[in-house]
Write an enzyme that holds these catalytic residues in place. Structure first.
Site, PDB file in Angstrom:
ATOM      1  N   GLU A 120      48.296  93.663   4.890  1.00  8.76           N
ATOM      2  CA  GLU A 120      48.403  94.693   3.784  1.00  8.76           C
ATOM      3  C   GLU A 120      47.600  95.283   2.743  1.00  8.76           C
ATOM      4  O   GLU A 120      47.058  94.421   2.797  1.00  8.76           O
ATOM      5  CB  GLU A 120      49.885  94.876   2.965  1.00  8.76           C
ATOM      6  CG  GLU A 120      50.552  95.558   2.208  1.00  8.76           C
ATOM      7  CD  GLU A 120      51.513  95.275   1.476  1.00  8.76           C
ATOM      8  OE1 GLU A 120      51.429  94.379   0.880  1.00  8.76           O
ATOM      9  OE2 GLU A 120      52.933  96.719   0.976  1.00  8.76           O
TER      10      GLU A 120
ATOM     11  N   GLU B  66      55.111  89.918   2.648  1.00 12.57           N
ATOM     12  CA  GLU B  66      56.248  90.063   3.031  1.00 12.57           C
ATOM     13  C   GLU B  66      56.201  90.068   4.855  1.00 12.57           C
ATOM     14  O   GLU B  66      57.321  90.591   4.957  1.00 12.57           O
ATOM     15  CB  GLU B  66      56.957  90.867   2.424  1.00 12.57           C
ATOM     16  CG  GLU B  66      56.362  92.482   2.912  1.00 12.57           C
ATOM     17  CD  GLU B  66      55.443  93.060   1.663  1.00 12.57           C
ATOM     18  OE1 GLU B  66      55.563  91.895   1.041  1.00 12.57           O
ATOM     19  OE2 GLU B  66      55.690  94.199   1.342  1.00 12.57           O
TER      20      GLU B  66
ATOM     21  N   HIS C  59      62.008  88.596  -4.209  1.00  9.71           N
ATOM     22  CA  HIS C  59      61.386  89.603  -4.505  1.00  9.71           C
ATOM     23  C   HIS C  59      61.002  90.251  -2.837  1.00  9.71           C
ATOM     24  O   HIS C  59      60.995  90.938  -1.960  1.00  9.71           O
ATOM     25  CB  HIS C  59      59.715  89.600  -4.739  1.00  9.71           C
ATOM     26  CG  HIS C  59      59.685  91.325  -4.517  1.00  9.71           C
ATOM     27  ND1 HIS C  59      58.366  91.827  -5.996  1.00  9.71           N
ATOM     28  CD2 HIS C  59      57.979  91.250  -3.960  1.00  9.71           C
ATOM     29  CE1 HIS C  59      58.533  92.229  -5.369  1.00  9.71           C
ATOM     30  NE2 HIS C  59      57.482  92.592  -4.466  1.00  9.71           N
ATOM     31  N   GLU C  60      60.250  88.838  -2.335  1.00 12.99           N
ATOM     32  CA  GLU C  60      59.926  88.952  -1.017  1.00 12.99           C
ATOM     33  C   GLU C  60      60.990  88.873   0.172  1.00 12.99           C
ATOM     34  O   GLU C  60      60.774  89.639   1.060  1.00 12.99           O
ATOM     35  CB  GLU C  60      59.030  87.395  -0.241  1.00 12.99           C
ATOM     36  CG  GLU C  60      57.413  87.917  -1.316  1.00 12.99           C
ATOM     37  CD  GLU C  60      56.751  88.891  -1.693  1.00 12.99           C
ATOM     38  OE1 GLU C  60      56.836  89.644  -0.817  1.00 12.99           O
ATOM     39  OE2 GLU C  60      56.156  89.167  -2.657  1.00 12.99           O
TER      40      GLU C  60
ATOM     41  N   GLU D   6      58.316  98.477  -3.420  1.00 15.25           N
ATOM     42  CA  GLU D   6      57.543  97.217  -5.016  1.00 15.25           C
ATOM     43  C   GLU D   6      59.035  97.961  -5.843  1.00 15.25           C
ATOM     44  O   GLU D   6      59.047  97.220  -6.114  1.00 15.25           O
ATOM     45  CB  GLU D   6      56.163  97.528  -4.855  1.00 15.25           C
ATOM     46  CG  GLU D   6      55.343  97.491  -3.451  1.00 15.25           C
ATOM     47  CD  GLU D   6      55.507  95.663  -3.301  1.00 15.25           C
ATOM     48  OE1 GLU D   6      56.439  95.235  -3.674  1.00 15.25           O
ATOM     49  OE2 GLU D   6      54.862  95.215  -2.099  1.00 15.25           O
TER      50      GLU D   6
END
Ligand SMILES: [Zn+2]
Length: 833
Positions: free
Chosen positions: A123, A260, A293-294, A316
């Site tokens: 990414e 992620e 989060h991930e 996000e």
């Protein structure tokens, strides 16, 4: 402005078969990729490829010619090839470099041996550095990956291993076919790793991996959190975790916090590992938040993906909100929404007040701009805050059911914001698109002035700005039931009740300016205990914002801070410390005023200092353990003799035996007050040798508190020595030093002198713009503002730096103006303490 062409419009890949032979020692790789896909034009197709040597290219078994173009484009040509389905086979080679993107090595030491891992970071647009592909999020395809590597290593990919065998002294690993996914989510990690394994309720295998330099106990906390978080999301999203396994790997070198990759999440060591003996409570919470989060991305981002990077917020902002929702469900006793208000909300409100800030949804014109979209304060924090506001506006049940139908409808596909708004509208019966698009597409936020006959909104700014006619549909969230729920005009006539509060619960993205008599009533409520912790926190923080924006004077913060002396809640104390911190910039050049500020800090913390002491009590609540660090920080800033001496005594037993909650403070106090060359050298040596990134972080914070210019030069020197400071950690040293009063000037000079090195090391990486960003967070004189302009303006046309430079100038200018405007009144107010 150069536009990015979208290759998916000329060629849509369906399936990749990718075989790579990795030669770690020679730092090279050889590959073959077979891409089956549909071309939409005759005679040619385009792929992304960067820094790769193309050796052969076949289309449907016939030799094609190829040419490289700008923007990393590789064009293959074949006469008489019609549009339609084709099979492309490309042979290529490339080199492995240290840049922490594409395919790169990670370095560590174990039992006296230097070792390496190989890992990937694709990414936002780095897959093209490793194989030719359509490297755009919307170009989803399935992947068959085989890797040929050295023997006796762990080889991890997105999917479980299909088969593994030795061939010619090397190890060949073939992974199972992935589901349809974007190229930026493909990943692998290779090397000497150990793991702990568990299972979710639904039977998904969860593994936590680290290098052997990390002890096995440090994997347990992450394993527990990761397994339970998947259980939580399985239920919350109404769609089970989409892959057979979930790997989490701690990498010794990693550019951002975590990534992620589907089924193979990679982390900085500090973001995944928690040693039960040496990790502080805040660090553990940080680990839990990053994991949540991930993991939320495994659905939001990976299962359903934004079509293009202008919708990065779809990934996000959601992950930012979901990490709090998940961790709150797992650990309700952490009161995580208070942390949300004292961290995310503040980040968002500060950055979003600068003129020139990006909107949550922002156009991308150039590939190098993609990396600048990852502005933590906007696309993550503000976006998350807007979604939380929406959840509160339409109700949590409608929010969740809208999400569930969104996942059902768009699984394995790509979307835009409106696809999501439609599902929320259906679930709530409200017009979500027209409400949210105003917030997502406009930069900034409003301040609501409470006036005699009602409410007035205008855009809130810190620093110089153009006139703005923007306004927003604001959910007022008033404490009074009679006040309208939505203000979608600039003026709203209403009867104001005494003590009425807006944005109760701090869920909407605006701040409130109460007239002074109204504020006095609120301070009364604060002192008689009728305000909740979140209200107390929010009230103080919003006043600091109003002072930054010049709506009130910074001197007004001083009596307000004093009104908080009876405070008991740790998150509110964080804001008291922060409000005091706001005042430090006014007293740097006035010894008397500075002494008064230190005294204020010491006095206000005294009651809690006496109550908490230095030692953890048996069975004390975690909130007290965390609060102790904040209170001791304020007391040490207040130069309390007893505290300084206690810190000295504690240090005599060695850094390793220090309470991890207080370690950074104790080291810092000793460096500040009792510095010797031996002390500094021993800390640098411990920093170099310890495998614990928690300890490294605390030593960095402690060492950079030095007042000694010789030591400052020494620290600036080791920042470029990768045998001591990893390049992923340089920014941390930089930010502490540029914000330090004694170290600021030397550090600013260091940055300018070493810009070539910074560019060589970080250009192409998401962290490149950290340098202009953090420099702007420290500089505070008119002279430094001019130097910043002179240095960075010539670079303003570099896409990766443009926005951050413009905002940097705005930020320093605002600070300089504020210091000039309020210094005298702050001094007066402090001296009358
Ligand atoms: Zn994320």
């Amino acid at each position: 402005m150069q536009k990015v062409s979208r290759l998916i419009n000329s060629f849509t890949p369906e399936h990749y078969t990718l075989s790579l032979t990795l030669n770690r020692e020679a730092r090279t790789f050889l590959g073959t990729v077979t891409i089956k896909g549909e071309s939409h034009v005759d005679h040619l197709l385009r792929l992304h490829a960067k820094d790769l040597s193309i050796e052969t290219a076949l289309i449907d078994g016939r030799e094609a010619t190829w040419t490289h173009y700008e923007n990393d484009e590789l064009e293959l040509k074949l006469e008489d090839m019609p549009a339609g389905m084709h099979v492309v086979v490309i042979g290529f080679s490339g080199v492995i470099t240290d840049g922490m993107h594409g395919l790169y090595p990670c370095y560590f030491e174990h039992d006296g041996h230097k070792k390496e891992l190989l890992a990937t970071q694709f990414e936002s647009h780095h897959a093209r550095e490793v194989f030719p592909c359509v490297d755009e999020p919307e170009a989803k395809a399935t992947f068959d990956l085989s890797l040929t590597t050295e023997r006796s290593v762990s080889v991890l990919g997105n999917m479980p291993i299909d088969w593994q065998r030795e061939e010619n002294g090397q190890l060949v690993t073939k992974f199972q076919t992935t589901p349809r996914m974007s190229s930026y989510l493909l990943a692998w990690v290779i090397g000497d790793l150990h793991k702990k394994t568990g299972k979710t309720k639904s039977g998904v295998e969860v593994n936590i991996w680290a290098t052997p330099a990390q002890n096995p106990e440090s994997l347990d906390f992450a394993l527990n959190i990761a397994s339970r978080t998947i259980d939580f999301f399985d239920d919350y999203f109404g769609i089970p975790y989409p892959l057979p396994k979930s790997d989490h790997v701690a990498l010794p070198d990693f550019s951002s916090g975590a990534m992620e990759n589907w089924g193979l999440i990679t982390y900085r060591e500090i973001a995944l590992l928690a040693d039960p003996k040496t990790t502080s409570i805040s660090s553990k919470r940080y680990v839990a938040m990053v994991i949540a989060h991930e993991l939320s991305h495994q659905w939001f981002g990976n299962l359903v993906t934004m079509k293009w990077w202008n919708n990065l917020w779809l990934n996000e902002s959601f992950a930012n909100l979901m990490e709090y929702i998940a961790v709150d469900a797992l650990h309700p006793e952490w009161d995580i929404w208070l942390d949300y208000s004292s961290s995310e909300s503040i980040m968002a409100l500060r950055r979003d007040a600068l003129d020139g800030v990006q909107a949550v949804e922002t156009e991308v014109n150039h590939p190098d701009e993609i990396s600048t979209l990852f502005d933590g304060a906007i696309v993550y924090a503000k976006g998350g805050r807007l979604l939380r506001m929406l959840s509160s506006y339409i109700g949590h049940d409608a929010f969740r059911s809208g999400l569930q139908s969104y996942f059902k409808k768009f699984a394995y596909q790509s979307t835009e914001g409106d696809d999501l708004w439609n599902e929320f509208s259906r679930a709530s019966g409200k017009d979500v698109a027209s409400f949210m698009n105003t917030w997502i597409s406009q930069p900034g936020y409003p301040v609501v002035h409470v006036e005699e006959n009602g409410f007035r909104q205008e855009q809130f700014f810190v620093g110089a700005h153009d006139r703005s006619n923007r306004f927003w549909p604001i959910p007022l969230e008033s404490s009074e039931a009679a006040t309208p729920t939505l203000m979608d005009t600039k003026l709203l006539t209403a009867t104001i009740q005494p003590g009425e509060r807006l944005n109760v619960g701090d869920s909407a993205h605006f701040i409130t300016h109460y007239p002074s008599d109204h504020l006095s009533v609120l301070i009364g409520q604060l002192q008689d205990g009728s305000l909740e912790a979140i209200d107390r926190l929010q009230l103080l923080h919003e006043q600091t914002m109003l002072a930054r924006g010049g709506i009130i004077s910074s001197a007004e913060l001083i009596p307000l801070i004093k009104a908080y002396h009876g405070e008991t809640i740790e998150s509110v104390w964080d804001i008291i410390a922060l409000a005091l911190g706001e005042l430090k910039k006014f007293v740097e050049t006035d010894k008397e005023a500075e002494a008064s500020l230190r005294e204020l800090s010491r006095n206000i913390a005294e009651h809690q200092y006496v109550r908490l002491g230095w030692k953890q009590k048996a069975n004390e609540p975690e909130t007290d353990t965390k609060l102790r660090a904040t209170i001791l920080g304020m007391t040490l800033y207040g130069e309390n003799k007893d505290a300084i001496n206690t810190a000295r005594e504690l240090y005599q037993d060695g850094v390793i035996s220090l309470d991890p909650e207080l370690r950074a403070l104790v080291i810092g106090s000793n460096v500040r007050h009792f510095e010797t060359p031996e002390l500094i050298d021993s800390l640098i040596e411990l920093y170099r040798t310890t495998p614990s990134s928690d300890l490294k972080t605390d030593i960095c914070a402690g060492l950079t508190s030095t007042r000694n210019i010789e030591t400052i030069y020494k620290l600036l020197l080791i920042m470029k020595d990768s045998s001591i400071v990893r390049s992923q950690d340089v920014f941390r040293w930089f930010v502490y030093l540029i914000r330090g009063r004694e170290s600021r000037v030397a550090t600013w000079q260091w940055m300018k002198d070493n810009w070539d090195w910074i560019e060589r090391t970080y250009a192409g990486d998401k962290s490149f713009d950290d340098f202009p960003r953090y420099a702007a967070s420290g500089l505070l004189t008119r002279e430094q503002l001019e130097e910043y302009r002179a240095f960075f303006l010539p670079m303003v046309n570099i896409p990766a730096l443009k926005r951050v430079i413009q905002l940097g100038i705005a930020e320093i200018e605002a600070r300089v103006d504020l210091i000039e405007r309020d210094s005298n009144v702050v001094h007066e107010s402090l001296l009358n303490v």
